[in-house]
Design a protein around this motif. Structure first.
Motif, PDB file in Angstrom:
ATOM      1  N   ASP A 204      36.188 -16.548-170.780  1.00 47.24           N
ATOM      2  CA  ASP A 204      35.943 -15.912-172.072  1.00 47.24           C
ATOM      3  C   ASP A 204      36.815 -14.685-172.266  1.00 47.24           C
ATOM      4  OD1 ASP A 204      34.045 -17.803-172.688  1.00 47.24           O
ATOM      5  OD2 ASP A 204      32.372 -16.604-171.923  1.00 47.24           O
ATOM      6  N   GLY A 205      37.565 -14.317-171.236  1.00 47.29           N
ATOM      7  CA  GLY A 205      38.517 -13.225-171.319  1.00 47.29           C
ATOM      8  C   GLY A 205      39.896 -13.699-170.910  1.00 47.29           C
ATOM      9  N   LEU A 206      40.498 -13.009-169.938  1.00 48.72           N
ATOM     10  CA  LEU A 206      41.826 -13.402-169.466  1.00 48.72           C
ATOM     11  C   LEU A 206      41.711 -14.530-168.444  1.00 48.72           C
ATOM     12  CD1 LEU A 206      43.661  -9.977-169.066  1.00 48.72           C
ATOM     13  CD2 LEU A 206      43.180 -11.316-171.109  1.00 48.72           C
ATOM     14  N   PRO A 207      42.739 -15.372-168.347  1.00 50.06           N
ATOM     15  CA  PRO A 207      42.653 -16.508-167.422  1.00 50.06           C
ATOM     16  C   PRO A 207      42.824 -16.086-165.973  1.00 50.06           C
ATOM     17  CG  PRO A 207      44.804 -16.446-168.454  1.00 50.06           C
ATOM     18  CD  PRO A 207      43.990 -15.379-169.132  1.00 50.06           C
ATOM     19  N   GLY A 208      42.274 -16.907-165.093  1.00 51.13           N
ATOM     20  CA  GLY A 208      42.542 -16.770-163.668  1.00 51.13           C
ATOM     21  C   GLY A 208      43.562 -17.810-163.249  1.00 51.13           C
ATOM     22  N   VAL A 209      43.993 -17.722-161.992  1.00 46.82           N
ATOM     23  CA  VAL A 209      44.930 -18.693-161.427  1.00 46.82           C
ATOM     24  C   VAL A 209      44.388 -19.120-160.068  1.00 46.82           C
ATOM     25  CG1 VAL A 209      47.264 -19.080-160.554  1.00 46.82           C
ATOM     26  CG2 VAL A 209      46.916 -17.727-162.636  1.00 46.82           C
ATOM     27  N   VAL A 210      44.365 -20.414-159.809  1.00 48.28           N
ATOM     28  CA  VAL A 210      43.890 -20.927-158.534  1.00 48.28           C
ATOM     29  C   VAL A 210      44.946 -21.851-157.928  1.00 48.28           C
ATOM     30  CG1 VAL A 210      41.463 -20.739-159.192  1.00 48.28           C
ATOM     31  CG2 VAL A 210      42.692 -22.894-159.585  1.00 48.28           C
ATOM     32  N   GLY A 211      44.902 -21.977-156.608  1.00 52.13           N
ATOM     33  CA  GLY A 211      45.799 -22.875-155.893  1.00 52.13           C
ATOM     34  C   GLY A 211      45.204 -23.233-154.551  1.00 52.13           C
ATOM     35  N   PHE A 212      45.679 -24.328-153.976  1.00 52.02           N
ATOM     36  CA  PHE A 212      45.102 -24.840-152.736  1.00 52.02           C
ATOM     37  C   PHE A 212      46.231 -25.234-151.792  1.00 52.02           C
ATOM     38  CE2 PHE A 212      42.691 -25.865-156.503  1.00 52.02           C
ATOM     39  CZ  PHE A 212      41.444 -25.315-156.239  1.00 52.02           C
ATOM     40  N   MET A 213      45.929 -25.200-150.501  1.00 51.01           N
ATOM     41  CA  MET A 213      46.906 -25.634-149.510  1.00 51.01           C
ATOM     42  C   MET A 213      46.164 -26.347-148.388  1.00 51.01           C
ATOM     43  SD  MET A 213      49.871 -23.475-147.452  1.00 51.01           S
ATOM     44  CE  MET A 213      50.408 -22.622-148.928  1.00 51.01           C
ATOM     45  N   ASP A 214      46.244 -27.665-148.387  1.00 59.56           N
ATOM     46  CA  ASP A 214      45.593 -28.476-147.357  1.00 59.56           C
ATOM     47  C   ASP A 214      46.600 -28.735-146.248  1.00 59.56           C
ATOM     48  OD1 ASP A 214      44.289 -30.272-145.751  1.00 59.56           O
ATOM     49  OD2 ASP A 214      43.791 -31.684-147.350  1.00 59.56           O
ATOM     50  N   ASN A 215      46.413 -28.059-145.121  1.00 58.86           N
ATOM     51  CA  ASN A 215      47.312 -28.225-143.978  1.00 58.86           C
ATOM     52  C   ASN A 215      46.712 -29.082-142.874  1.00 58.86           C
ATOM     53  OD1 ASN A 215      49.444 -26.443-144.983  1.00 58.86           O
ATOM     54  ND2 ASN A 215      47.947 -24.801-144.729  1.00 58.86           N
ATOM     55  N   GLY A 216      45.625 -29.786-143.211  1.00 57.13           N
ATOM     56  CA  GLY A 216      44.976 -30.645-142.226  1.00 57.13           C
ATOM     57  C   GLY A 216      44.347 -29.867-141.089  1.00 57.13           C
ATOM     58  N   ALA A 217      43.994 -28.629-141.345  1.00 59.82           N
ATOM     59  CA  ALA A 217      43.465 -27.755-140.303  1.00 59.82           C
ATOM     60  C   ALA A 217      41.946 -27.837-140.229  1.00 59.82           C
ATOM     61  CB  ALA A 217      43.889 -26.316-140.561  1.00 59.82           C
ATOM     62  N   LYS A 218      41.400 -27.355-139.138  1.00 54.90           N
ATOM     63  CA  LYS A 218      39.958 -27.341-138.924  1.00 54.90           C
ATOM     64  C   LYS A 218      39.291 -26.281-139.795  1.00 54.90           C
ATOM     65  CE  LYS A 218      36.495 -26.541-135.299  1.00 54.90           C
ATOM     66  NZ  LYS A 218      36.290 -26.222-133.856  1.00 54.90           N
ATOM     67  N   HIS A 219      39.942 -25.118-139.931  1.00 48.86           N
ATOM     68  CA  HIS A 219      39.344 -23.992-140.647  1.00 48.86           C
ATOM     69  C   HIS A 219      40.104 -23.716-141.945  1.00 48.86           C
ATOM     70  CE1 HIS A 219      36.739 -23.185-137.284  1.00 48.86           C
ATOM     71  NE2 HIS A 219      37.761 -22.966-136.464  1.00 48.86           N
ATOM     72  N   THR A 220      39.396 -23.134-142.897  1.00 49.54           N
ATOM     73  CA  THR A 220      39.975 -22.786-144.193  1.00 49.54           C
ATOM     74  C   THR A 220      39.747 -21.309-144.467  1.00 49.54           C
ATOM     75  OG1 THR A 220      39.564 -25.015-145.037  1.00 49.54           O
ATOM     76  CG2 THR A 220      39.963 -23.287-146.672  1.00 49.54           C
ATOM     77  N   LEU A 221      40.774 -20.654-145.003  1.00 51.08           N
ATOM     78  CA  LEU A 221      40.733 -19.226-145.317  1.00 51.08           C
ATOM     79  C   LEU A 221      40.898 -19.037-146.818  1.00 51.08           C
ATOM     80  CD1 LEU A 221      40.841 -16.201-144.446  1.00 51.08           C
ATOM     81  CD2 LEU A 221      43.320 -16.488-144.195  1.00 51.08           C
ATOM     82  N   GLY A 222      40.083 -18.177-147.391  1.00 52.24           N
ATOM     83  CA  GLY A 222      40.207 -17.841-148.801  1.00 52.24           C
ATOM     84  C   GLY A 222      41.033 -16.577-148.983  1.00 52.24           C
ATOM     85  N   ILE A 223      41.835 -16.559-150.044  1.00 44.67           N
ATOM     86  CA  ILE A 223      42.673 -15.394-150.381  1.00 44.67           C
ATOM     87  C   ILE A 223      42.359 -14.998-151.819  1.00 44.67           C
ATOM     88  CG2 ILE A 223      44.999 -14.474-150.574  1.00 44.67           C
ATOM     89  CD1 ILE A 223      44.297 -15.300-147.736  1.00 44.67           C
ATOM     90  N   TYR A 224      42.042 -13.725-152.018  1.00 45.09           N
ATOM     91  CA  TYR A 224      41.788 -13.195-153.355  1.00 45.09           C
ATOM     92  C   TYR A 224      42.959 -12.334-153.795  1.00 45.09           C
ATOM     93  CZ  TYR A 224      40.135  -9.971-156.958  1.00 45.09           C
ATOM     94  OH  TYR A 224      40.030  -9.216-158.102  1.00 45.09           O
ATOM     95  N   PHE A 225      43.465 -12.612-154.990  1.00 42.55           N
ATOM     96  CA  PHE A 225      44.531 -11.798-155.600  1.00 42.55           C
ATOM     97  C   PHE A 225      44.041 -11.255-156.941  1.00 42.55           C
ATOM     98  CE2 PHE A 225      48.956 -13.406-153.974  1.00 42.55           C
ATOM     99  CZ  PHE A 225      48.595 -13.101-152.676  1.00 42.55           C
ATOM    100  N   MET A 226      44.545 -10.107-157.323  1.00 38.00           N
ATOM    101  CA  MET A 226      44.468  -9.621-158.695  1.00 38.00           C
ATOM    102  C   MET A 226      45.905  -9.484-159.173  1.00 38.00           C
ATOM    103  SD  MET A 226      43.334  -5.702-157.748  1.00 38.00           S
ATOM    104  CE  MET A 226      44.084  -4.874-159.156  1.00 38.00           C
ATOM    105  N   TYR A 227      46.198  -9.991-160.361  1.00 41.40           N
ATOM    106  CA  TYR A 227      47.577  -9.878-160.848  1.00 41.40           C
ATOM    107  C   TYR A 227      47.709  -8.810-161.922  1.00 41.40           C
ATOM    108  CZ  TYR A 227      46.297 -13.026-164.774  1.00 41.40           C
ATOM    109  OH  TYR A 227      45.727 -13.608-165.881  1.00 41.40           O
ATOM    110  N   ASP A 228      46.611  -8.068-162.187  1.00 40.76           N
ATOM    111  CA  ASP A 228      46.666  -7.000-163.183  1.00 40.76           C
ATOM    112  C   ASP A 228      46.788  -5.638-162.504  1.00 40.76           C
ATOM    113  OD1 ASP A 228      43.979  -7.284-162.211  1.00 40.76           O
ATOM    114  OD2 ASP A 228      43.263  -6.072-163.880  1.00 40.76           O
ATOM    115  N   VAL A 229      47.183  -4.642-163.289  1.00 42.37           N
ATOM    116  CA  VAL A 229      47.359  -3.284-162.781  1.00 42.37           C
ATOM    117  C   VAL A 229      46.751  -2.296-163.773  1.00 42.37           C
ATOM    118  CG1 VAL A 229      49.474  -3.855-161.516  1.00 42.37           C
ATOM    119  CG2 VAL A 229      49.638  -2.989-163.874  1.00 42.37           C
ATOM    120  N   LYS A 230      46.659  -1.037-163.332  1.00 44.45           N
ATOM    121  CA  LYS A 230      46.148   0.028-164.193  1.00 44.45           C
ATOM    122  C   LYS A 230      47.209   0.499-165.189  1.00 44.45           C
ATOM    123  CE  LYS A 230      41.841   1.266-163.500  1.00 44.45           C
ATOM    124  NZ  LYS A 230      40.867   1.189-164.619  1.00 44.45           N
TER     125      LYS A 230
END
Length: 504
Positions: free
Chosen positions: A92-118
């Motif tokens: 309902d405001g500005l869009p987000g961006v998502v992406g995925f990387m399947d490396n066939g690994a046992k564990h998965t890590l999440g990464i949070y980004f902000m693309y805006d600034v003050k």
């Protein structure tokens, strides 16, 4: 511990220094890290240029500036780093961006980004805030100066550099990755939950061992904090006007008329004074402390360790202050920093603010506030109590406009994410201290609370300063042997992936 931590960082990547880096099931071999480091060194100029280009395109949600361009650029950055399924997620405001990387690994890590600034005022800067110039900073080395340099484009670009280095070295990351980015963090992430709760994004995040926001917070001695939580925040405006009040002018009038006309500005000042104690240091909103959780003995123990290892004089000098509240000793000041909710006036706007004077009686006044929240407060509860407090004192006419905010964040010390961070810092010879709560805020509660319910925190090497201020900077070429430049910081992100992969 070696005094030259930068050398130790390099050597550990090349040789697998210490037992923590010995090859084991699911863990990287030393030669893989050596190949990645070689690629990172070769990519350094491109990594710095990527950061400079990103700084040159500011997305400022408060000004609706470069909204479409910023989201599109974030998409391209994610695709270039190797993420798949990259797309914008509408809100309902500005869009987000998502992406995925399947490396066939046992564990998965999440990464949070902000693309805006003050926002920024170029007149306050020593160099243009969008030119991202490289300058020498005594005691640190070469830094890039620009809006977003450390908050958060510098650390985020460094994480992207880690993925580019792995790709160039022909090495698959040892964990799967989920990237979630937003363009409204600097206005309190009002629509971020809509991004996170998109069905496929939510499903992917639930599979992660946790998520972190990249950071570059090494101090001059090379030390870092591992935060077990962050305060929540509400950003809002209180507005007093003659129109809503039914008294005072509906527009600015001549100040000589103050003798017979009420002032909306003074009304706002009186309302603000009810929110805090006379010294301005303790919240006085009705019922504010009903659900506030006090520090636990373990949290106090951790703060005492932070205080004993910290440099109080250096921190005061960096902040430009000479006293803590009530002249508290350092340990107690840090306890208060972690424990106390706050009401802060970010700005007051009314009438004429240009050169010289202008004799007007303003018809409208605005106070921009941020309220910092601690466990077990919530944004909803705090907003309701503020409204009720004003109403009970006869200030029903004062408008309360909430622009954004979120609840406090807490993550268990025993979680796989926190333990991987600590293991990474140990492996790289970087001294790390557990910190119960960061006084700053980020929307980590969206991850730690249902329906996601995963650990969330901060991680990174390197350094920078000036977030939200003029002359914001991020270190790219370090002359301080205790602090990582951009290549060593890049390898820090590589290492945490391997440490997480090695976890049981």
């Amino acid at each position: 511990m070696m005094h030259d931590r930068r050398t130790l960082i390099r050597n550990s990547m090349l040789l697998g220094a210490g037992m923590a880096l010995l090859p084991q099931p699911g863990f990287a071999k030393a030669d893989a890290r050596a190949a990645i480091r070689k690629a990172a060194l070769a990519n350094k100029a491109a990594d710095i240029k990527r950061l400079q280009d990103w700084i040159g395109l500011p997305t400022i949600a408060a000004e609706n500036r470069n909204v479409a361009e910023g989201a599109a650029y974030m998409e391209e950055l994610a695709k270039a780093a190797g993420f798949t399924g990259v797309r914008q997620v509408k809100t309902d405001g500005l869009p987000g961006v998502v992406g995925f990387m399947d490396n066939g690994a046992k564990h998965t890590l999440g990464i949070y980004f902000m693309y805006d600034v003050k926002q920024f005022d170029p007149a306050e800067w020593q160099s243009p805030p969008l030119e991202a110039r490289l300058v020498d900073k005594p005691g640190w080395g070469q830094v890039v100066i620009g809006r977003g340099a450390v908050n958060q484009k510098g650390p985020e670009a460094t994480l992207l550099a880690a993925l580019h280095a792995m790709k160039a070295a022909g090495v698959n990351p040892p964990v799967n990755l989920v990237l979630v980015a937003e363009g409204e963090e600097e206005i309190g992430s009002p629509h971020f939950r809509q991004i996170v709760e998109t069905p496929d994004v939510l499903a992917a995040l639930r599979k992660t061992a946790g998520i972190f926001i990249p950071a570059g917070w090494q101090n001059a001695n090379g030390k870092v904090d591992v935060n077990l939580g962050s305060k929540g925040i509400i950003e809002l405006e209180l507005i007093a006007s003659g129109e809503k009040w039914g008294r005072g002018p509906k527009q600015d009038i001549h100040s000589s008329l103050k003798a017979m006309v009420d002032s909306p500005v003074w009304r706002l000042v009186h309302a603000l004074n009810t929110l805090v104690t006379p010294d301005g240091n303790t919240v006085a909103i009705d019922g504010w402390f009903e659900n506030v959780r006090k520090l636990t003995p373990r949290e106090k123990e951790l703060i005492a360790k932070v205080a004993s290892a910290g440099d109080e004089a250096q921190q005061k000098a960096q902040l430009g202050v000479t006293h803590w509240i009530d002249d508290l000793p350092y340990n107690q000041a840090l306890e208060r920093l972690a424990q106390e909710p706050t009401v802060n006036i970010e700005g007051l706007v009314a009438g004429y603010t240009g050169p010289g004077g202008k004799t007007v009686l303003p018809g409208r006044a605005v106070a921009k506030l941020d309220l910092r929240l601690v466990p077990n407060q919530t944004r909803a509860e705090a907003t309701q109590k503020l409204r009720a407090h004003l109403d009970a004192r006869g200030f029903k006419d004062i408008e309360l406009n909430v622009s954004g905010g979120y609840d406090p964040t807490e993550t268990a010390e025993s979680s796989r994410l926190i333990q991987a961070e600590l293991a990474t810092y140990r492996a790289l010879g970087v001294e790390a201290a557990l910190n119960p709560r960061l006084a700053g805020s980020w929307p980590g509660a969206v991850f730690t609370a249902p329906p996601v319910s995963i650990p969330a925190g901060h991680f990174g090497l390197g350094s920078g300063a000036g977030a939200h201020a003029p002359n914001e900077w991020y270190l790219v070429e370090s002359t301080n042997p205790k602090v990582a430049g951009i290549t060593d910081a890049t390898m820090g992100y590589v290492e945490i992936m391997y440490q997480l992969a090695a976890g049981r």
